[in-house]
Scaffold this motif. Structure first.
Motif, PDB file in Angstrom:
ATOM      1  N   UNK A 140      -7.962   2.976  -6.673  1.00 50.77           N
ATOM      2  CA  UNK A 140      -7.112   2.617  -7.814  1.00 50.77           C
ATOM      3  C   UNK A 140      -6.037   3.676  -8.033  1.00 50.77           C
ATOM      4  N   UNK A 141      -6.408   4.937  -7.893  1.00 52.73           N
ATOM      5  CA  UNK A 141      -5.455   6.035  -8.050  1.00 52.73           C
ATOM      6  C   UNK A 141      -4.303   5.889  -7.063  1.00 52.73           C
ATOM      7  N   UNK A 142      -4.640   5.641  -5.799  1.00 58.38           N
ATOM      8  CA  UNK A 142      -3.599   5.522  -4.777  1.00 58.38           C
ATOM      9  C   UNK A 142      -2.720   4.304  -5.026  1.00 58.38           C
ATOM     10  N   UNK A 143      -3.319   3.205  -5.421  1.00 63.80           N
ATOM     11  CA  UNK A 143      -2.535   1.990  -5.695  1.00 63.80           C
ATOM     12  C   UNK A 143      -1.653   2.158  -6.927  1.00 63.80           C
ATOM     13  N   UNK A 144      -2.091   2.918  -7.908  1.00 65.32           N
ATOM     14  CA  UNK A 144      -1.295   3.154  -9.113  1.00 65.32           C
ATOM     15  C   UNK A 144       0.004   3.880  -8.788  1.00 65.32           C
TER      16      UNK A 144
END
Length: 197
Positions: A140-144
C-alpha cells in the motif's frame, strides 16, 4: 607455463546466507571462474593458475548471488502476492495499475518500490517471511506513491485510509531492522533470549 591435462577436483561444504551447500571445485583449462548452483550443490570450475584466496573470494560472492536468486525464484513462483497487491490497489480512489509483484534480493536499503510505468511492485525478499499485514502495508505504501511522490501529510492520510495497519507495520519493520543490524554483535545470551520468543 605448461599445463598438464590432469584435473584437480576438491569437494567440501560452504555455508552461504545460513544455507549449507556441497561444493565441487574443479581446476581445469577454462578462461574464467564459473559457478553454478544445482539443487544444494555448488559446482565450480576454475583455471589452475587462479590463487586459492582469489578463488575463495569469488566463489563466496557468486554463491551468495546464486542462493539469493534461487530464493527469490521460489518466492516469485507463487502469484499470491500479485492477488494481494491487486486487492490493495482496488482500495485507492483510482486503482494504480499492478502488472506484477516481484520479491528481489537486491534491495537492501528499502522495503519496496513501485514503477507506474510498468506496474511492477518490487519487494525486499525478506518481506515474504513477515506477517501478511506487514506485506500489505508495504504494498500500500508503494502504491500510494503513485498519488504523492513524497511523504507529505496527504500521502500519510491516503495511506492510512487505504491501510489502517500502516503505523503498526512501520513500527514492526523498524524493530526488524534494528535487531537485524545488531544481531551479530548481540551477546549470545541476548540472542538466545530473542530466539526463544
Amino acid at each position: 607455463m605448461a599445463y598438464n591435462h590432469r584435473v584437480k577436483e576438491v569437494h567440501g561444504v560452504l555455508e552461504v546466507d545460513g544455507i549449507k551447500l556441497r561444493t565441487r571445485i574443479v581446476r581445469k583449462r577454462v578462461r574464467n571462474i564459473n559457478v553454478r548452483l544445482v539443487d544444494d550443490e555448488l559446482r565450480v570450475s576454475a583455471p589452475p593458475e587462479v590463487p586459492q584466496r582469489e578463488l575463495d573470494e569469488v566463489v563466496l560472492r557468486l554463491a551468495g548471488r546464486l542462493v539469493r536468486r534461487a530464493r527469490a525464484a521460489t518466492l516469485n513462483a507463487d502469484e499470491a502476492a500479485l492477488k494481494v497487491a491487486k486487492r490493495i490497489a482496488a482500495r485507492f480512489p483510482k486503482a494504480p495499475r499492478v502488472s506484477d509483484v516481484r520479491f528481489v534480493t537486491t534491495q537492501r536499503s528499502r522495503w519496496g518500490s513501485y514503477s507506474q510505468g510498468t506496474g511492477i511492485i518490487r519487494l525486499n525478499a525478506g518481506l515474504g517471511e513477515l506477517p501478511r499485514w506487514v506485506l500489505e502495508a508495504v504494498m500500500a505504501h508503494e502504491l500510494a506513491h503513485s498519488f504523492h511522490a513524497n511523504h507529505s501529510p496527504k500521502f500519510w492520510s491516503l495511506l492510512r485510509s487505504v491501510c489502517p495497519e500502516t503505523d503498526r507495520a512501520r513500527a514492526f519493520l523498524a524493530g526488524v531492522s534494528w535487531i537485524a543490524r545488531r544481531w551479530e554483535s548481540l551477546p549470545p545470551v541476548e540472542r538466545a533470549l530473542f530466539s526463544a520468543k
